[in-house]
Motif scaffolding. Structure first.
Motif, PDB file in Angstrom:
ATOM      1  N   ARG A 352      46.591  46.161  38.964  1.00 30.14           N
ATOM      2  CA  ARG A 352      46.330  44.917  38.496  1.00 30.14           C
ATOM      3  C   ARG A 352      47.553  44.258  37.817  1.00 30.14           C
ATOM      4  O   ARG A 352      47.769  42.965  37.827  1.00 30.14           O
ATOM      5  CB  ARG A 352      45.107  45.088  37.825  1.00 30.14           C
ATOM      6  CG  ARG A 352      44.243  43.473  37.582  1.00 30.14           C
ATOM      7  CD  ARG A 352      42.988  43.846  36.888  1.00 30.14           C
ATOM      8  NE  ARG A 352      42.056  44.723  37.915  1.00 30.14           N
ATOM      9  CZ  ARG A 352      41.195  45.524  37.510  1.00 30.14           C
ATOM     10  NH1 ARG A 352      41.007  45.627  36.080  1.00 30.14           N
ATOM     11  NH2 ARG A 352      40.469  46.293  38.423  1.00 30.14           N
ATOM     12  N   ARG A 353      48.031  44.996  36.853  1.00 25.42           N
ATOM     13  CA  ARG A 353      49.110  44.460  35.784  1.00 25.42           C
ATOM     14  C   ARG A 353      50.384  44.097  36.730  1.00 25.42           C
ATOM     15  O   ARG A 353      50.733  43.000  36.182  1.00 25.42           O
ATOM     16  CB  ARG A 353      49.447  45.440  34.979  1.00 25.42           C
ATOM     17  CG  ARG A 353      48.383  46.020  33.956  1.00 25.42           C
ATOM     18  CD  ARG A 353      48.700  47.109  33.035  1.00 25.42           C
ATOM     19  NE  ARG A 353      47.675  47.620  32.161  1.00 25.42           N
ATOM     20  CZ  ARG A 353      47.784  46.973  30.897  1.00 25.42           C
ATOM     21  NH1 ARG A 353      48.664  46.457  30.385  1.00 25.42           N
ATOM     22  NH2 ARG A 353      46.558  47.324  30.084  1.00 25.42           N
ATOM     23  N   TYR A 355      50.324  43.160  39.863  1.00 25.05           N
ATOM     24  CA  TYR A 355      49.872  41.950  40.452  1.00 25.05           C
ATOM     25  C   TYR A 355      49.870  40.672  39.880  1.00 25.05           C
ATOM     26  O   TYR A 355      50.312  39.800  40.413  1.00 25.05           O
ATOM     27  CB  TYR A 355      48.476  42.297  41.148  1.00 25.05           C
ATOM     28  CG  TYR A 355      47.743  41.026  41.911  1.00 25.05           C
ATOM     29  CD1 TYR A 355      48.223  41.090  43.351  1.00 25.05           C
ATOM     30  CD2 TYR A 355      46.985  40.237  41.435  1.00 25.05           C
ATOM     31  CE1 TYR A 355      47.595  40.056  44.054  1.00 25.05           C
ATOM     32  CE2 TYR A 355      46.350  39.198  42.132  1.00 25.05           C
ATOM     33  CZ  TYR A 355      46.730  39.014  43.482  1.00 25.05           C
ATOM     34  OH  TYR A 355      46.207  38.045  44.282  1.00 25.05           O
ATOM     35  N   GLU A 356      49.246  40.829  38.612  1.00 29.03           N
ATOM     36  CA  GLU A 356      49.304  39.471  37.823  1.00 29.03           C
ATOM     37  C   GLU A 356      50.802  38.996  37.529  1.00 29.03           C
ATOM     38  O   GLU A 356      50.932  37.884  37.548  1.00 29.03           O
ATOM     39  CB  GLU A 356      48.751  39.952  36.440  1.00 29.03           C
ATOM     40  CG  GLU A 356      47.199  40.006  36.540  1.00 29.03           C
ATOM     41  CD  GLU A 356      46.382  40.651  35.278  1.00 29.03           C
ATOM     42  OE1 GLU A 356      47.317  40.598  34.399  1.00 29.03           O
ATOM     43  OE2 GLU A 356      45.434  40.658  35.131  1.00 29.03           O
ATOM     44  N   VAL A 357      51.733  39.939  37.318  1.00 29.03           N
ATOM     45  CA  VAL A 357      53.050  39.448  37.129  1.00 29.03           C
ATOM     46  C   VAL A 357      53.712  38.837  38.380  1.00 29.03           C
ATOM     47  O   VAL A 357      54.390  37.841  38.481  1.00 29.03           O
ATOM     48  CB  VAL A 357      53.953  40.753  36.750  1.00 29.03           C
ATOM     49  CG1 VAL A 357      55.402  40.223  36.817  1.00 29.03           C
ATOM     50  CG2 VAL A 357      53.483  41.155  35.281  1.00 29.03           C
ATOM     51  N   GLN A 359      51.925  37.450  40.816  1.00 20.05           N
ATOM     52  CA  GLN A 359      51.327  36.246  41.252  1.00 20.05           C
ATOM     53  C   GLN A 359      52.128  34.855  40.197  1.00 20.05           C
ATOM     54  O   GLN A 359      52.000  33.755  40.853  1.00 20.05           O
ATOM     55  CB  GLN A 359      49.723  36.155  40.706  1.00 20.05           C
ATOM     56  CG  GLN A 359      49.181  37.209  41.717  1.00 20.05           C
ATOM     57  CD  GLN A 359      49.293  36.577  43.188  1.00 20.05           C
ATOM     58  OE1 GLN A 359      49.873  36.857  43.971  1.00 20.05           O
ATOM     59  NE2 GLN A 359      48.227  35.340  43.482  1.00 20.05           N
ATOM     60  N   LYS A 360      52.493  35.179  39.103  1.00 18.45           N
ATOM     61  CA  LYS A 360      52.918  34.161  38.334  1.00 18.45           C
ATOM     62  C   LYS A 360      54.498  33.877  38.422  1.00 18.45           C
ATOM     63  O   LYS A 360      54.818  32.612  37.937  1.00 18.45           O
ATOM     64  CB  LYS A 360      52.731  34.322  36.914  1.00 18.45           C
ATOM     65  CG  LYS A 360      51.494  34.566  36.255  1.00 18.45           C
ATOM     66  CD  LYS A 360      51.149  35.011  35.038  1.00 18.45           C
ATOM     67  CE  LYS A 360      49.664  35.218  34.809  1.00 18.45           C
ATOM     68  NZ  LYS A 360      49.341  35.692  33.412  1.00 18.45           N
ATOM     69  N   PRO A 422      55.821  40.796  29.873  1.00 19.27           N
ATOM     70  CA  PRO A 422      54.909  40.813  30.685  1.00 19.27           C
ATOM     71  C   PRO A 422      55.237  42.281  31.749  1.00 19.27           C
ATOM     72  O   PRO A 422      54.306  43.074  32.020  1.00 19.27           O
ATOM     73  CB  PRO A 422      54.519  39.670  31.653  1.00 19.27           C
ATOM     74  CG  PRO A 422      54.939  38.685  30.504  1.00 19.27           C
ATOM     75  CD  PRO A 422      56.226  39.145  29.839  1.00 19.27           C
ATOM     76  N   ALA A 426      53.937  46.086  31.994  1.00 19.15           N
ATOM     77  CA  ALA A 426      52.948  46.392  32.979  1.00 19.15           C
ATOM     78  C   ALA A 426      53.678  47.990  33.400  1.00 19.15           C
ATOM     79  O   ALA A 426      53.132  48.733  33.971  1.00 19.15           O
ATOM     80  CB  ALA A 426      53.304  45.523  34.317  1.00 19.15           C
TER      81      ALA A 426
END
Length: 536
Positions: A352-353, A355-357, A359-360, A422, A426
């Motif tokens: 998840r960590r 994935y969040e990076v 996506q941004k 970030p 991660a």
């Protein structure tokens, strides 16, 4: 005043009389303490309600929000009353008489289903002649079947003897969850499932009933829920103790907002969830989930919940679980026979960590990490359902080389980045939790992630969204008890409404505590399947 002439002269008789008096005084003191505690508790509830309704504007609530708070308070009162009635049969009968006098009448347009309960024999015990009906007791309770409301009319004829006129027989009234009340156990089960499985607060259920011409106040429904929770709590304890005796558990926690009227807002309390699901490796223990309410998220709450657990604990990297594992490890090192606690961490949290990076912003390293983690999941999909020994062998042959290559790659990437960025954070997550993330390689019982417990907590979040918050700590405890039983039913493909209706009926009929295990959802399903096979 004591009659001096009644005092026995014999020392042994005098001692017996004094012991009897002492026992009576102790019973009276215990009863007085119980009444004082109950009065203090009720006064506390009243003060809370007064603040909610008449306090400063910051403490006042919208009417619907007030209804949500009231129903939890009323459940807590009903639970206390139910426990007191179980310990005091005369009080239980007195409360039943009060309910009969104050419960009102059921709408005439509802269909009536009459159930006649005959005595075992209608032969006169005096002269052995046939007895005839001389009257009957008649009661009505509100019942529900899916999408249709009906009234169960229970008739208990009284039989008297024409010859001697001195003997009267009548079948005893069957036990009920709500003595002297309107609902059948099936109706109470319907209300529980609508609230905790379908996420319909009680005031909305009261509105739905009103559309059918059935006037039932929300506080009445809340009383039913509290009484049912008191009856089902021993079964919840059995499930909890059964899970804590397992060799491997999932654990997680989720917020549970609870009203704090003294501050004019809610306080953040927590539901701690433990779950067992050995189906992916063919384990024999039945799956189950148990929620426990706690007023906080501190280490002490985790330690209290898991103090008797020894085995593998699969969870995220929350420090409270590390403290539990450390305490258990210290006990094991000191010579405890129970062993320790091993922490297996979750690759889904790690993924998840990244994935969040990804996506941004453009992040080749994050995409590469996702690709490598996806390769791990592809192997897991292939071996799901195989025995633990086979899963371990495949992981050692195919997964371990991937992880052996992943760690130096992560370390190389982290050396090129700021640890506070970030992406740096991660990457730091799996490196800091590497031992727990790779524990599944050596044990085929361990899953690659803790998604099992994450999925089990989704209904809590849905109920929280619809109900906004729990109205009281005791209401939140009831929520945890009933949600545990309903979610465990779902895991076994058991209709929770049918299970609750049958189990409540058995419990109020005096089901022995030593046989509570027969009422667990998996044991109940096995019994029902056997009955269906026999009927076929």
């Amino acid at each position: 005043m004591t009659d001096l002439d009644a005092i026995p002269d014999d020392p042994s008789a005098l001692r017996a009389a004094l012991l009897a008096m002492r026992a009576e005084l102790a019973a009276e003191r215990a009863l007085r303490r119980g009444l004082e505690d109950r009065n203090e508790r009720l006064q506390h509830f009243i003060r809370q309600l007064q603040r909610m309704q008449f306090g400063r504007r910051s403490e006042a609530l919208d009417p619907d929000q007030l209804n949500l708070a009231l129903e939890d308070l009323e459940q807590a009162v009903a639970e206390a009353d139910a426990e007191a009635e179980k310990a005091d049969p005369p009080r239980r009968e007195a409360r039943a008489r009060e309910r009969r006098q104050n419960r009102g009448t059921l709408p005439g347009h509802l269909p009536r289903i009459e159930v006649v309960i005959e005595p075992p024999t209608t032969i006169c015990p005096c002269c052995s002649g046939a007895m005839h009906i001389i009257g009957e007791d008649r009661s009505e309770r509100l019942d529900v079947i899916p999408m249709r409301w009906q009234v169960i009319v229970t008739r208990r004829p009284k039989y008297g003897c024409r010859a001697c006129g001195s003997a009267v027989v009548q079948a005893p009234a069957p036990p009920r969850l709500i003595e002297g009340g309107l609902p059948t156990e099936r109706l109470v089960a319907h209300v529980l499932v609508a609230k905790y499985a379908d996420h319909a607060p009680l005031y909305r259920q009261a509105q739905m009933l009103a559309r059918q011409g059935i006037a039932l106040d929300r506080s009445t429904l809340a009383s039913w829920v509290g009484t049912a929770a008191a009856e089902l709590k021993p079964l919840w304890r059995l499930l909890r103790d059964d899970l804590l005796g397992s060799a491997k558990l999932f654990v997680d926690e989720t917020p549970a907002p609870v009203l704090d009227p003294g501050r004019g807002r809610t306080k953040t309390s927590w539901f701690w969830a433990i779950a067992r699901d050995d189906r992916p490796w063919g384990g024999a223990d039945p799956p189950a989930v148990v929620f426990t309410y706690a007023p906080g998220r501190g280490h002490a709450h985790a330690a209290t919940l898991l103090k008797d657990f020894r085995g593998i604990l699969q969870t995220d990297a929350y420090a409270a679980y590390k403290a539990v594992a450390g305490a258990a490890g210290d006990e094991a090192a000191a010579g405890s026979a129970d062993g320790g606690v091993l922490l297996a961490h979750c690759w889904a949290h790690c993924r998840r960590r990244f994935y969040e990076v990804a996506q941004k912003r453009p992040a080749p390293i994050a995409h590469e990490a996702l690709r490598r983690i996806a390769a791990l999941y592809e192997i897991e999909a292939e071996i799901r359902g195989r025995p633990a020994c086979e899963r371990r062998a495949v992981r050692q042959a195919r997964t371990k080389p991937l992880l052996d290559a992943m760690r130096p790659w992560l370390e190389q990437c982290r050396a090129q980045l700021s640890k506070k960025s970030p992406l740096g954070e991660a990457i730091g997550y799996p490196l800091n939790q590497w031992e727990g993330l790779t524990l599944f390689l050596d044990d085929g019982r361990i899953e690659i992630d803790s998604n099992v417990i994450e999925r089990s907590m989704r209904p809590i979040a849905l109920n929280r969204k619809n109900a906004l918050f729990a109205g009281h700590d005791l209401g939140a405890e009831n929520w945890a008890v009933l949600a545990s039983l309903i979610e465990t039913c779902k895991w076994h493909a058991v209709n929770p409404e049918a299970w609750l209706a049958d189990v409540l009926a058995r419990l109020v009929s005096g089901w022995p505590n030593r046989r509570l295990a027969e009422l667990t959802p998996w044991a109940w399903k096995a019994e029902q399947d056997a009955l269906h096979r026999a009927a076929a």
